[in-house]
Design a protein around this motif. Structure first.
Motif, PDB file in Angstrom:
ATOM      1  N   ILE A  10       7.894  -0.794   1.682  1.00  0.00           N
ATOM      2  CA  ILE A  10       7.212  -1.368   0.523  1.00  0.00           C
ATOM      3  C   ILE A  10       7.126  -0.257  -0.510  1.00  0.00           C
ATOM      4  CG2 ILE A  10       5.065  -2.305  -0.412  1.00  0.00           C
ATOM      5  CD1 ILE A  10       4.482  -3.463   2.376  1.00  0.00           C
ATOM      6  N   TRP A  11       7.670  -0.508  -1.688  1.00  0.00           N
ATOM      7  CA  TRP A  11       7.614   0.435  -2.792  1.00  0.00           C
ATOM      8  C   TRP A  11       6.480  -0.028  -3.682  1.00  0.00           C
ATOM      9  CZ3 TRP A  11       9.781   4.916  -2.727  1.00  0.00           C
ATOM     10  CH2 TRP A  11       9.945   5.642  -3.898  1.00  0.00           C
ATOM     11  N   TRP A  12       5.381   0.716  -3.724  1.00  0.00           N
ATOM     12  CA  TRP A  12       4.154   0.355  -4.435  1.00  0.00           C
ATOM     13  C   TRP A  12       3.999   1.321  -5.598  1.00  0.00           C
ATOM     14  CZ3 TRP A  12      -0.174  -2.827  -2.781  1.00  0.00           C
ATOM     15  CH2 TRP A  12      -1.334  -2.642  -3.504  1.00  0.00           C
ATOM     16  N   SER A  13       3.910   0.795  -6.807  1.00  0.00           N
ATOM     17  CA  SER A  13       3.854   1.670  -7.965  1.00  0.00           C
ATOM     18  C   SER A  13       2.780   1.208  -8.946  1.00  0.00           C
ATOM     19  CB  SER A  13       5.218   1.678  -8.663  1.00  0.00           C
ATOM     20  OG  SER A  13       5.206   2.577  -9.740  1.00  0.00           O
ATOM     21  N   THR A  14       1.993   2.180  -9.444  1.00  0.00           N
ATOM     22  CA  THR A  14       1.006   1.933 -10.499  1.00  0.00           C
ATOM     23  C   THR A  14       1.251   2.970 -11.594  1.00  0.00           C
ATOM     24  OG1 THR A  14      -0.675   3.455  -9.668  1.00  0.00           O
ATOM     25  CG2 THR A  14      -0.690   1.205  -8.761  1.00  0.00           C
ATOM     26  N   HIS A  15       0.437   2.927 -12.639  1.00  0.00           N
ATOM     27  CA  HIS A  15       0.583   3.925 -13.697  1.00  0.00           C
ATOM     28  C   HIS A  15       0.188   5.319 -13.215  1.00  0.00           C
ATOM     29  CE1 HIS A  15      -3.721   3.136 -14.022  1.00  0.00           C
ATOM     30  NE2 HIS A  15      -3.821   4.253 -14.702  1.00  0.00           N
ATOM     31  N   ARG A  16      -0.526   5.418 -12.116  1.00  0.00           N
ATOM     32  CA  ARG A  16      -0.977   6.709 -11.588  1.00  0.00           C
ATOM     33  C   ARG A  16      -0.044   7.308 -10.542  1.00  0.00           C
ATOM     34  NH1 ARG A  16      -7.324   7.176 -10.833  1.00  0.00           N
ATOM     35  NH2 ARG A  16      -7.892   6.696 -12.959  1.00  0.00           N
ATOM     36  N   THR A  18       3.367   6.414  -7.419  1.00  0.00           N
ATOM     37  CA  THR A  18       4.317   5.560  -6.726  1.00  0.00           C
ATOM     38  C   THR A  18       4.417   6.065  -5.297  1.00  0.00           C
ATOM     39  OG1 THR A  18       5.565   5.123  -8.735  1.00  0.00           O
ATOM     40  CG2 THR A  18       6.717   4.767  -6.648  1.00  0.00           C
ATOM     41  N   VAL A  19       4.375   5.134  -4.353  1.00  0.00           N
ATOM     42  CA  VAL A  19       4.403   5.533  -2.946  1.00  0.00           C
ATOM     43  C   VAL A  19       5.257   4.556  -2.153  1.00  0.00           C
ATOM     44  CG1 VAL A  19       2.295   4.268  -2.364  1.00  0.00           C
ATOM     45  CG2 VAL A  19       2.962   6.223  -0.994  1.00  0.00           C
ATOM     46  N   GLY A  20       5.963   5.081  -1.166  1.00  0.00           N
ATOM     47  CA  GLY A  20       6.715   4.249  -0.238  1.00  0.00           C
ATOM     48  C   GLY A  20       5.925   4.100   1.054  1.00  0.00           C
ATOM     49  N   LEU A  21       5.804   2.874   1.525  1.00  0.00           N
ATOM     50  CA  LEU A  21       5.093   2.584   2.767  1.00  0.00           C
ATOM     51  C   LEU A  21       6.120   2.107   3.787  1.00  0.00           C
ATOM     52  CD1 LEU A  21       2.164   0.541   1.177  1.00  0.00           C
ATOM     53  CD2 LEU A  21       2.222   2.998   1.644  1.00  0.00           C
ATOM     54  N   ILE A  22       6.328   2.866   4.835  1.00  0.00           N
ATOM     55  CA  ILE A  22       7.324   2.520   5.847  1.00  0.00           C
ATOM     56  C   ILE A  22       6.715   1.523   6.826  1.00  0.00           C
ATOM     57  CG2 ILE A  22       8.788   3.406   7.695  1.00  0.00           C
ATOM     58  CD1 ILE A  22       8.840   6.064   6.099  1.00  0.00           C
ATOM     59  N   VAL A  23       7.440   0.409   7.027  1.00  0.00           N
ATOM     60  CA  VAL A  23       6.942  -0.699   7.843  1.00  0.00           C
ATOM     61  C   VAL A  23       7.824  -0.888   9.076  1.00  0.00           C
ATOM     62  CG1 VAL A  23       6.485  -3.188   7.852  1.00  0.00           C
ATOM     63  CG2 VAL A  23       6.050  -1.853   5.784  1.00  0.00           C
ATOM     64  N   ARG A  24       7.183  -0.988  10.231  1.00  0.00           N
ATOM     65  CA  ARG A  24       7.873  -1.337  11.479  1.00  0.00           C
ATOM     66  C   ARG A  24       7.078  -2.433  12.160  1.00  0.00           C
ATOM     67  NH1 ARG A  24       8.394   4.413  13.140  1.00  0.00           N
ATOM     68  NH2 ARG A  24      10.223   5.110  12.023  1.00  0.00           N
ATOM     69  N   ASP A  25       7.774  -3.469  12.554  1.00  0.00           N
ATOM     70  CA  ASP A  25       7.142  -4.614  13.234  1.00  0.00           C
ATOM     71  C   ASP A  25       5.959  -5.163  12.453  1.00  0.00           C
ATOM     72  OD1 ASP A  25       8.962  -4.538  15.375  1.00  0.00           O
ATOM     73  OD2 ASP A  25       7.792  -2.962  16.354  1.00  0.00           O
ATOM     74  N   GLY A  26       6.064  -5.143  11.111  1.00  0.00           N
ATOM     75  CA  GLY A  26       5.048  -5.738  10.256  1.00  0.00           C
ATOM     76  C   GLY A  26       3.825  -4.881  10.002  1.00  0.00           C
ATOM     77  N   ILE A  27       3.819  -3.637  10.473  1.00  0.00           N
ATOM     78  CA  ILE A  27       2.678  -2.728  10.314  1.00  0.00           C
ATOM     79  C   ILE A  27       3.142  -1.467   9.588  1.00  0.00           C
ATOM     80  CG2 ILE A  27       0.916  -1.373  11.548  1.00  0.00           C
ATOM     81  CD1 ILE A  27       0.557  -4.391  11.865  1.00  0.00           C
ATOM     82  N   VAL A  28       2.333  -0.975   8.660  1.00  0.00           N
ATOM     83  CA  VAL A  28       2.657   0.278   7.979  1.00  0.00           C
ATOM     84  C   VAL A  28       2.478   1.426   8.970  1.00  0.00           C
ATOM     85  CG1 VAL A  28       2.052   1.852   6.106  1.00  0.00           C
ATOM     86  CG2 VAL A  28       1.978  -0.613   5.726  1.00  0.00           C
ATOM     87  N   VAL A  29       3.544   2.181   9.201  1.00  0.00           N
ATOM     88  CA  VAL A  29       3.502   3.270  10.180  1.00  0.00           C
ATOM     89  C   VAL A  29       3.557   4.658   9.544  1.00  0.00           C
ATOM     90  CG1 VAL A  29       4.441   1.897  12.072  1.00  0.00           C
ATOM     91  CG2 VAL A  29       5.991   3.185  10.591  1.00  0.00           C
ATOM     92  N   GLU A  30       3.955   4.735   8.273  1.00  0.00           N
ATOM     93  CA  GLU A  30       4.046   6.031   7.614  1.00  0.00           C
ATOM     94  C   GLU A  30       3.951   5.862   6.117  1.00  0.00           C
ATOM     95  OE1 GLU A  30       3.621   9.597   7.345  1.00  0.00           O
ATOM     96  OE2 GLU A  30       4.389   9.202   9.348  1.00  0.00           O
ATOM     97  N   SER A  31       3.380   6.875   5.472  1.00  0.00           N
ATOM     98  CA  SER A  31       3.280   6.896   4.013  1.00  0.00           C
ATOM     99  C   SER A  31       2.994   8.321   3.575  1.00  0.00           C
ATOM    100  CB  SER A  31       2.169   5.944   3.541  1.00  0.00           C
ATOM    101  OG  SER A  31       0.927   6.372   4.044  1.00  0.00           O
ATOM    102  N   ALA A  32       2.955   8.526   2.280  1.00  0.00           N
ATOM    103  CA  ALA A  32       2.625   9.843   1.747  1.00  0.00           C
ATOM    104  C   ALA A  32       1.194  10.205   2.142  1.00  0.00           C
ATOM    105  CB  ALA A  32       2.760   9.828   0.228  1.00  0.00           C
ATOM    106  N   PRO A  33       0.903  11.497   2.273  1.00  0.00           N
ATOM    107  CA  PRO A  33      -0.436  11.903   2.709  1.00  0.00           C
ATOM    108  C   PRO A  33      -1.582  11.299   1.890  1.00  0.00           C
ATOM    109  CG  PRO A  33       1.019  13.787   2.751  1.00  0.00           C
ATOM    110  CD  PRO A  33       1.795  12.648   2.122  1.00  0.00           C
ATOM    111  N   TYR A  34      -1.423  11.185   0.571  1.00  0.00           N
ATOM    112  CA  TYR A  34      -2.518  10.667  -0.252  1.00  0.00           C
ATOM    113  C   TYR A  34      -2.750   9.169  -0.069  1.00  0.00           C
ATOM    114  CZ  TYR A  34       1.323   9.596  -3.464  1.00  0.00           C
ATOM    115  OH  TYR A  34       2.497   9.145  -4.008  1.00  0.00           O
ATOM    116  N   ALA A  35      -1.821   8.456   0.547  1.00  0.00           N
ATOM    117  CA  ALA A  35      -1.998   7.016   0.782  1.00  0.00           C
ATOM    118  C   ALA A  35      -2.170   6.690   2.261  1.00  0.00           C
ATOM    119  CB  ALA A  35      -0.794   6.259   0.233  1.00  0.00           C
ATOM    120  N   ARG A  36      -2.022   7.679   3.094  1.00  0.00           N
ATOM    121  CA  ARG A  36      -2.000   7.444   4.544  1.00  0.00           C
ATOM    122  C   ARG A  36      -3.278   6.803   5.066  1.00  0.00           C
ATOM    123  NH1 ARG A  36       0.289  12.332   6.602  1.00  0.00           N
ATOM    124  NH2 ARG A  36       2.223  11.371   5.890  1.00  0.00           N
ATOM    125  N   ARG A  37      -4.417   7.322   4.698  1.00  0.00           N
ATOM    126  CA  ARG A  37      -5.687   6.792   5.205  1.00  0.00           C
ATOM    127  C   ARG A  37      -5.864   5.325   4.822  1.00  0.00           C
ATOM    128  NH1 ARG A  37     -11.089  10.138   4.552  1.00  0.00           N
ATOM    129  NH2 ARG A  37      -9.959  11.373   6.070  1.00  0.00           N
TER     130      ARG A  37
END
Length: 68
Positions: A10-16, A18-37
């Motif tokens: 999932i490529w999620w982008s705002t004016h502040r 942009t982050v990629g969210l890696i999805v496996r089996d329908g669940i986000v399993v990895e992302s950039a540190p600032y979006a991970r939590r």
């Protein structure tokens, strides 16, 4: 959306940011540190729907391709 958000990115982008969210089996399993939590372990469908409903968010789904 034709794809079922099972495996891909999932490529999620705002004016502040942009982050990629890696999805496996329908669940986000990895992302950039600032979006991970916020994202890790969450259902990809719910995250994508939330993005569609928020003003100023641009989304893209990139399905995974499997090498044979």
């Amino acid at each position: 959306m034709d794809d079922d958000l099972k495996n891909g990115l999932i490529w999620w982008s705002t004016h502040r940011a942009t982050v990629g969210l890696i999805v496996r089996d329908g669940i986000v399993v990895e992302s950039a540190p600032y979006a991970r939590r916020w994202a890790q372990g969450r259902n990809a469908h719910k995250i994508y729907r939330k993005g569609e409903q928020q003003k100023g968010v641009t989304l893209a789904w990139v399905p995974a391709t499997e090498a044979k």
